[in-house]
Design a protein around this motif. Structure first.
Motif, short mmCIF file in Angstrom:
data_model
loop_
_atom_site.label_atom_id
_atom_site.label_comp_id
_atom_site.label_asym_id
_atom_site.label_seq_id
_atom_site.Cartn_x
_atom_site.Cartn_y
_atom_site.Cartn_z
N LEU A 151 13.67 -1.26 5.29
CA LEU A 151 12.35 -1.75 5.65
C LEU A 151 11.94 -1.21 7.01
N SER A 152 10.63 -1.15 7.23
CA SER A 152 10.10 -0.71 8.52
C SER A 152 10.28 -1.80 9.57
N ARG A 153 10.43 -1.36 10.82
CA ARG A 153 10.45 -2.31 11.92
C ARG A 153 9.08 -2.99 12.04
N SER A 154 9.07 -4.18 12.58
CA SER A 154 7.83 -4.97 12.65
C SER A 154 6.77 -4.28 13.49
N VAL A 155 7.17 -3.41 14.43
CA VAL A 155 6.19 -2.76 15.32
C VAL A 155 5.59 -1.51 14.68
N VAL A 156 6.08 -1.11 13.52
CA VAL A 156 5.58 0.10 12.86
C VAL A 156 4.70 -0.32 11.68
N PRO A 157 3.43 0.06 11.66
CA PRO A 157 2.54 -0.36 10.58
C PRO A 157 2.91 0.31 9.25
N VAL A 158 2.72 -0.45 8.17
CA VAL A 158 2.92 0.04 6.81
C VAL A 158 1.53 0.20 6.18
N PRO A 159 1.27 1.29 5.46
CA PRO A 159 -0.09 1.58 5.00
C PRO A 159 -0.55 0.80 3.76
N PHE A 160 -0.09 -0.42 3.62
CA PHE A 160 -0.59 -1.29 2.55
C PHE A 160 -0.22 -2.73 2.91
N PRO A 161 -0.97 -3.71 2.41
CA PRO A 161 -0.68 -5.11 2.74
C PRO A 161 0.69 -5.54 2.21
N PRO A 162 1.32 -6.51 2.85
CA PRO A 162 2.62 -6.98 2.35
C PRO A 162 2.51 -7.47 0.91
N PRO A 163 3.40 -7.01 0.03
CA PRO A 163 3.33 -7.48 -1.36
C PRO A 163 3.84 -8.91 -1.48
N ALA A 164 3.49 -9.54 -2.60
CA ALA A 164 3.93 -10.91 -2.84
C ALA A 164 5.44 -10.97 -3.03
N ALA A 165 6.04 -9.90 -3.54
CA ALA A 165 7.50 -9.81 -3.71
C ALA A 165 7.86 -8.34 -3.84
N ASP A 166 9.14 -8.06 -3.65
CA ASP A 166 9.65 -6.69 -3.65
C ASP A 166 10.78 -6.62 -4.66
N TYR A 167 10.58 -5.89 -5.76
CA TYR A 167 11.55 -5.84 -6.85
C TYR A 167 12.20 -4.47 -6.94
N THR A 168 13.46 -4.45 -7.33
CA THR A 168 14.20 -3.21 -7.56
C THR A 168 14.44 -3.02 -9.05
N ILE A 169 14.17 -1.81 -9.52
CA ILE A 169 14.46 -1.45 -10.92
C ILE A 169 15.40 -0.25 -10.90
N VAL A 212 5.66 -12.71 -12.13
CA VAL A 212 4.56 -12.46 -11.19
C VAL A 212 3.52 -13.56 -11.32
N ASP A 213 2.75 -13.75 -10.26
CA ASP A 213 1.63 -14.69 -10.28
C ASP A 213 0.34 -13.90 -10.47
N GLN A 214 -0.52 -14.42 -11.30
CA GLN A 214 -1.77 -13.73 -11.60
C GLN A 214 -2.59 -13.53 -10.33
N GLY A 215 -3.09 -12.29 -10.16
CA GLY A 215 -3.93 -11.95 -9.02
C GLY A 215 -3.17 -11.40 -7.82
N LYS A 216 -1.85 -11.47 -7.82
CA LYS A 216 -1.07 -10.99 -6.69
C LYS A 216 -0.54 -9.58 -6.95
N THR A 217 -0.17 -8.90 -5.86
CA THR A 217 0.32 -7.53 -5.94
C THR A 217 1.80 -7.48 -5.56
N TYR A 218 2.55 -6.68 -6.31
CA TYR A 218 4.01 -6.63 -6.16
C TYR A 218 4.47 -5.19 -5.95
N ARG A 219 5.55 -5.05 -5.21
CA ARG A 219 6.16 -3.73 -5.01
C ARG A 219 7.36 -3.59 -5.94
#
Length: 550
Positions: A151-169, A212-219
């Motif tokens: 993950l990025s350090r908190s001081v480094v911006p990420v070019p998208f809003p934080p997702p509702a959850a982060d899943y690995t496939i 997932v919850d309807q309307g939310k975005t996930y990574r």
């Protein structure tokens, strides 16, 4: 680190961690530490409905997820409770100045049965989606792999809003045969049969559910952890917004499906913007005469209906469709990566290359057995890890220049192939594929810019079509049938690094070599010293490491 069986496991683990904290000189002590203790065992599970012995880590398949933050230090204590030597490698995690921790046989002695080894990693200046896997023999065909996210350090911006959850496939092909039986087939001089199926996170069709919850975005971080086949990934009724590939933020293009080749990892954002029911998540093979597919479930928390009907089909065209998609994956020039400065601040296309290396790989029969080669050389492991032989100056284990810089057109032969390269060189590498199957190549310790790929034979005139502005940077690149792919790579990481086919059959049968990046300075600034806990084997047995008894 010695015998750590039974009741001694916990005490040995504590002592190991304490010692590593006291003597660790390979990391920046100001950065946080994370500690892991892994016990590697066999276990019987049913990935495709057939009972099978697989490799478990702490009783899990896939193994535990590693989640860390840029620059953190990882202390991973691995106990080998198998009946065979074992190593774990970190696919895409670069280990700056520290090939001692790479976890492949060219750099590390295997962990003997009943013993342990503690990996000391720092995820220096890295972010992104990766995975770890067992690197010896055909262990990868038995599992033993898991997700690795930085993950990025908190001081480094990420070019998208934080997702509702982060899943690995973790998706890939699977064989019902035991890994020892698969190895025996290859050792007898034959190729493997077609895989028996595909699995997602260690399970077969509809065996894994993501809620997932309807309307939310996930990574979703997706890796192809198979051993022989490319896959296509898609989610029924949903778009895939590509945001990251192996540590690089991409232009945020939207796709209906994505090809993911062997060893590759990427991240997509998926918005749960469809009617509330369940949907298929699909992985299917690509560039195969027979198409295998498997499914997982995207479950809306307020779902009104289960999945029904057939899963959505994948792309029906082959090379051109996939080639155009690959070219569309570009660098996000304004996004930050591991540091706050924009990814586009390094103008890789304006740097003059110092060397061109052309690598052509193909099948060959040597001494009556199926083998694979690079520039006519089919790699055979030495009796001593190459990094140890280099460090202790043991002659006769390998020779520099034992693989040419370009195809020779001659017959294939067996050799422990090592290519010499200068520290801080800037190299053009062209992967050439004269065969009818797609290839996938990986370089340990590095990320490189994929400046071009096309059908046909590469020539110097092909450079006119290179992308010298926003080519994607990654650690694994595909080469389409009867095609080529070109990369630019800054050789700024001293060490002995594995260059290999990600097709594990081809890798095992010789389609790999080692790139020795050497600095004359002999300084810790360029490369960390040999770890005090480094295992020794082969001709290095009995050799003393500096201060190993302190």
């Amino acid at each position: 680190m010695g015998d750590c069986r039974g009741d001694r496991l916990r005490a040995c683990c504590f002592i190991t961690i304490l010692v590593m904290l006291l003597v660790c000189c390979c990391t920046n002590g100001e950065d946080p530490y994370r500690f892991y203790t892994w016990n590697v065992t066999y276990g019987d599970i049913y990935p495709l409905g057939v009972k099978q012995q697989v490799i478990l880590i702490n009783g899990q398949f896939p193994g535990p997820q590693i989640e860390t933050v840029t620059n953190e230090n990882l202390i991973i204590n691995v106990f080998n409770s198998l009946d065979q030597p074992f190593l774990i490698s970190w696919n895409g995690v670069q280990q700056r100045r520290n090939s001692w921790q790479d976890g492949v046989y060219g750099t590390n002695c295997p962990i003997p049965p009943g013993r342990n080894f503690t990996y000391t990693l720092q995820v220096k200046d890295q972010i992104g989606s990766y995975f770890y896997f067992p690197s010896l023999a055909l262990h990868k065909a038995a599992g033993g792999y898991g997700g690795f996210r930085i993950l990025s350090r908190s001081v480094v911006p990420v070019p998208f809003p934080p997702p509702a959850a982060d899943y690995t496939i973790l998706a890939g092909d699977w064989y019902n045969k035991n890994h020892n039986d698969l190895k025996a087939i290859l050792d007898s001089g034959h190729d493997l049969p077609f895989p028996d199926g595909l699995i997602i996170n260690g399970r077969g069709a509809n065996g894994y559910t993501f809620t997932v919850d309807q309307g939310k975005t996930y990574r979703f971080r997706i890796s192809n952890v198979g051993i022989t086949t490319s896959i296509n990934f898609r989610i029924q009724g949903h778009k895939l917004l590509l945001v990251e590939v192996e540590g690089t933020h991409t232009l945020q293009n939207t796709y209906d499906s994505l090809d993911i080749h062997l060893g590759q990892s990427l991240s997509v954002l998926v918005t749960a913007d469809q009617p509330a029911r369940d949907y298929y998540i699909v992985a299917s093979t690509r560039f195969t005469s027979q198409v295998l597919a498997t499914t997982a479930i995207l479950h809306y928390s307020n779902s009104a209906a289960a999945v029904s009907g057939p899963p959505p089909g994948g792309p029906t065209t082959q090379i051109d469709w996939s080639l155009e998609q690959a070219r569309s994956i570009r660098l996000n020039l304004t996004a930050s990566a591991a540091r706050p400065n924009p990814q586009g601040s390094y103008h890789y296309g304006l740097v003059k290359t110092t060397r061109t290396i052309r690598l052509a790989s193909s099948a060959a029969v040597i001494n009556g057995k199926q083998r694979y080669d690079v520039n006519g050389v089919s790699f055979i492991p030495a009796d001593t890890p190459l990094k140890l032989a280099d460090y202790f100056k043991i002659s006769g284990v390998f020779s520099l220049g034992s693989i040419p810089d370009a195809p020779t057109g001659g017959g294939a032969y067996l050799k422990t192939s090592v290519m010499a390269a200068d520290y801080r060189g800037y190299v053009e590498i062209v992967f050439e594929n004269p065969e009818d199957t797609v290839q996938s190549w990986h370089i340990d310790g590095y990320s490189f810019f994929v400046v071009g790929m096309d059908r046909g034979q590469w020539t110097p005139a092909s450079r006119l079509g290179y992308n010298l502005r926003d080519a994607i940077a990654r650690c694994t690149v595909q080469v389409y049938p009867k095609s080529w792919s070109a990369v630019y790579i800054a050789l700024d990481n001293v060490g002995m690094w594995n260059v290999r086919s990600e097709n594990w059959v081809r890798q095992y049968l010789g389609q790999q070599f080692y790139l020795r990046i050497f600095s004359t300075a002999n300084s810790w600034r360029d490369e960390y010293p040999i770890p005090r806990n480094a295992l020794v084997c082969g001709q290095a047995l009995g050799r003393r490491k500096p201060n190993e008894n302190l």
